[in-house]
Design a protein around this motif. Structure first.
Motif, PDB file in Angstrom:
ATOM      1  N   UNK A  55       0.729  -1.229   0.053  1.00 28.09           N
ATOM      2  CA  UNK A  55      -0.055  -0.055  -0.090  1.00 28.09           C
ATOM      3  C   UNK A  55       0.739   1.146   0.105  1.00 28.09           C
ATOM      4  N   UNK A  56       1.961   1.261   0.691  1.00 27.57           N
ATOM      5  CA  UNK A  56       2.656   2.531   0.776  1.00 27.57           C
ATOM      6  C   UNK A  56       3.694   2.576  -0.427  1.00 27.57           C
ATOM      7  N   UNK A  57       3.895   1.635  -1.300  1.00 27.78           N
ATOM      8  CA  UNK A  57       4.678   1.805  -2.484  1.00 27.78           C
ATOM      9  C   UNK A  57       4.145   2.650  -3.456  1.00 27.78           C
ATOM     10  N   UNK A  58       4.970   3.772  -3.793  1.00 26.91           N
ATOM     11  CA  UNK A  58       4.469   4.420  -4.928  1.00 26.91           C
ATOM     12  C   UNK A  58       4.589   3.822  -6.451  1.00 26.91           C
ATOM     13  N   UNK A 103       7.849  -7.869  -9.391  1.00 21.25           N
ATOM     14  CA  UNK A 103       7.789  -8.394  -8.199  1.00 21.25           C
ATOM     15  C   UNK A 103       9.036  -8.413  -6.991  1.00 21.25           C
ATOM     16  N   UNK A 104      10.196  -9.063  -7.645  1.00 24.95           N
ATOM     17  CA  UNK A 104      11.283  -9.423  -6.833  1.00 24.95           C
ATOM     18  C   UNK A 104      11.766  -7.961  -6.262  1.00 24.95           C
ATOM     19  N   UNK A 105      11.805  -6.890  -7.277  1.00 30.26           N
ATOM     20  CA  UNK A 105      12.457  -5.744  -6.759  1.00 30.26           C
ATOM     21  C   UNK A 105      11.489  -5.086  -5.868  1.00 30.26           C
ATOM     22  N   UNK A 109       8.754 -10.447  -0.571  1.00 33.42           N
ATOM     23  CA  UNK A 109       8.143 -11.388   0.134  1.00 33.42           C
ATOM     24  C   UNK A 109       7.120 -11.993  -0.700  1.00 33.42           C
ATOM     25  N   UNK A 110       6.539 -11.389  -1.815  1.00 31.12           N
ATOM     26  CA  UNK A 110       5.565 -12.058  -2.614  1.00 31.12           C
ATOM     27  C   UNK A 110       5.996 -13.317  -3.535  1.00 31.12           C
ATOM     28  N   UNK A 129       6.803  -9.899 -13.617  1.00 34.67           N
ATOM     29  CA  UNK A 129       5.963  -8.503 -13.745  1.00 34.67           C
ATOM     30  C   UNK A 129       4.435  -8.664 -13.476  1.00 34.67           C
ATOM     31  N   UNK A 130       4.225  -7.630 -12.664  1.00 31.70           N
ATOM     32  CA  UNK A 130       2.748  -7.465 -12.392  1.00 31.70           C
ATOM     33  C   UNK A 130       2.323  -6.423 -13.396  1.00 31.70           C
ATOM     34  N   UNK A 131       0.949  -6.644 -13.751  1.00 35.44           N
ATOM     35  CA  UNK A 131       0.048  -5.703 -14.611  1.00 35.44           C
ATOM     36  C   UNK A 131      -1.141  -5.392 -13.942  1.00 35.44           C
TER      37      UNK A 131
END
Length: 289
Positions: A55-58, A103-105, A109-110, A129-131
């Motif tokens: 949630x806090x990630x920009x 995800x890794x970067x 933990x995901x 990669x997430x989309x």
């Protein structure tokens, strides 16, 4: 009149041998419906969970505005905290999407929630990669710069995927020195009077739901439209066909840099020329046909 699209085959599950024989070697797309039930992500991953854990990630956001000469390669159109973006997704339709979110970067933990499946291809383990997208948001029709084999795992919501092999490029109004088609073509509902060459293109379509996996063969064009808010993860393996591998190297080490140089030199005139040239070249092929 609609696009000439056939439904992508659907399999409940596939062994490595079946996948290689039926889909990878002939380079045909497939949807695998029941493949990731043993992943923790299958039951854990949702928009709410992503909001909670990231949630806090920009996050960088993209929409469907046309490419401009002064915008860098994959430069975001906006930024927002993940929790605020997901709140927006769930509250109203939005054009804003997240793509190529590593995800890794970003949230290491995901990694514990998914496996790298053995499809008989060596997956690039540093690039899960997430989309994300909201209702009715979509990508431009494009193919990936590395022409990779892509495994697209869908979580939450519904998504429509339209694919074309590279053999159909000549009918798609491809932008020269680029990886996209004309941005003013709505592939979900195209005007075939305005874009008549599309009538000759033969493609594929599928609708994805939670837990589905779409295999996108090397270099396939793809247009993704979110029917409802959701997100997906892609894993990739390098192109194996020499022609595609060579084209990937050309795209990465020459084409991208040449295009950026021309944008700086010619400005918007370069973008306008490319858009006009896409029509001229496609119509020339259509006349010859």
């Amino acid at each position: 009149m609609e696009l000439n699209l056939e439904q992508i085959p659907r399999e409940k599950t596939l062994s490595k041998k079946e996948f290689l024989q039926k889909y990878f070697r002939p380079q045909k797309p497939v949807v695998i419906e029941n493949f990731i039930e043993d992943w923790p992500a299958y039951s854990k991953w949702s928009l709410d969970y992503m909001s909670q854990i990231a949630g806090e990630k920009e996050v960088p956001l993209y929409d469907d505005r046309p490419v401009k000469h002064d915008e860098g390669f994959n430069e975001p159109h906006a930024k927002m905290k993940m929790k605020d973006y997901i709140r927006l997704l769930k509250s109203e339709p939005t054009k804003y999407r997240i793509f190529l979110w590593n995800v890794i970067k970003e949230i290491p933990q995901l990694q514990k929630d998914f496996k790298y499946p053995d499809f008989g291809l060596r997956l690039m383990k540093g690039l899960p990669m997430l989309f994300f997208g909201g209702s009715d948001s979509h990508t431009f029709m494009h193919y990936d710069i590395d022409l990779a084999n892509i495994f697209h795992f869908h979580f939450e919501g519904k998504k429509q995927c339209i694919l074309f092999p590279q053999s159909e490029t000549k009918f798609l109004y491809k932008i020269p020195h680029s990886l996209i088609t004309r941005e003013d073509i709505d592939f979900a509902n195209p005007d075939l009077d305005k874009w008549p060459a599309l009538k000759n293109a033969k493609g594929h379509i599928a609708h994805l739901e939670h837990g589905n996996v779409l295999y996108i063969p090397e270099g396939y064009w793809h247009h993704m439209k979110y029917i409802s808010p959701g997100f997906s993860m892609s894993l990739r393996a390098i192109a194996r066909k020499p022609k595609n591998f060579g084209k990937a190297l050309y795209n990465i080490f020459f084409m991208r840099h040449f295009d950026n140089m021309m944008r700086r030199w010619k400005g918007q005139k370069w973008i306008d020329w490319k858009n006009e040239e896409a029509i001229r070249r496609t119509e020339l092929i259509a006349i010859q046909k």
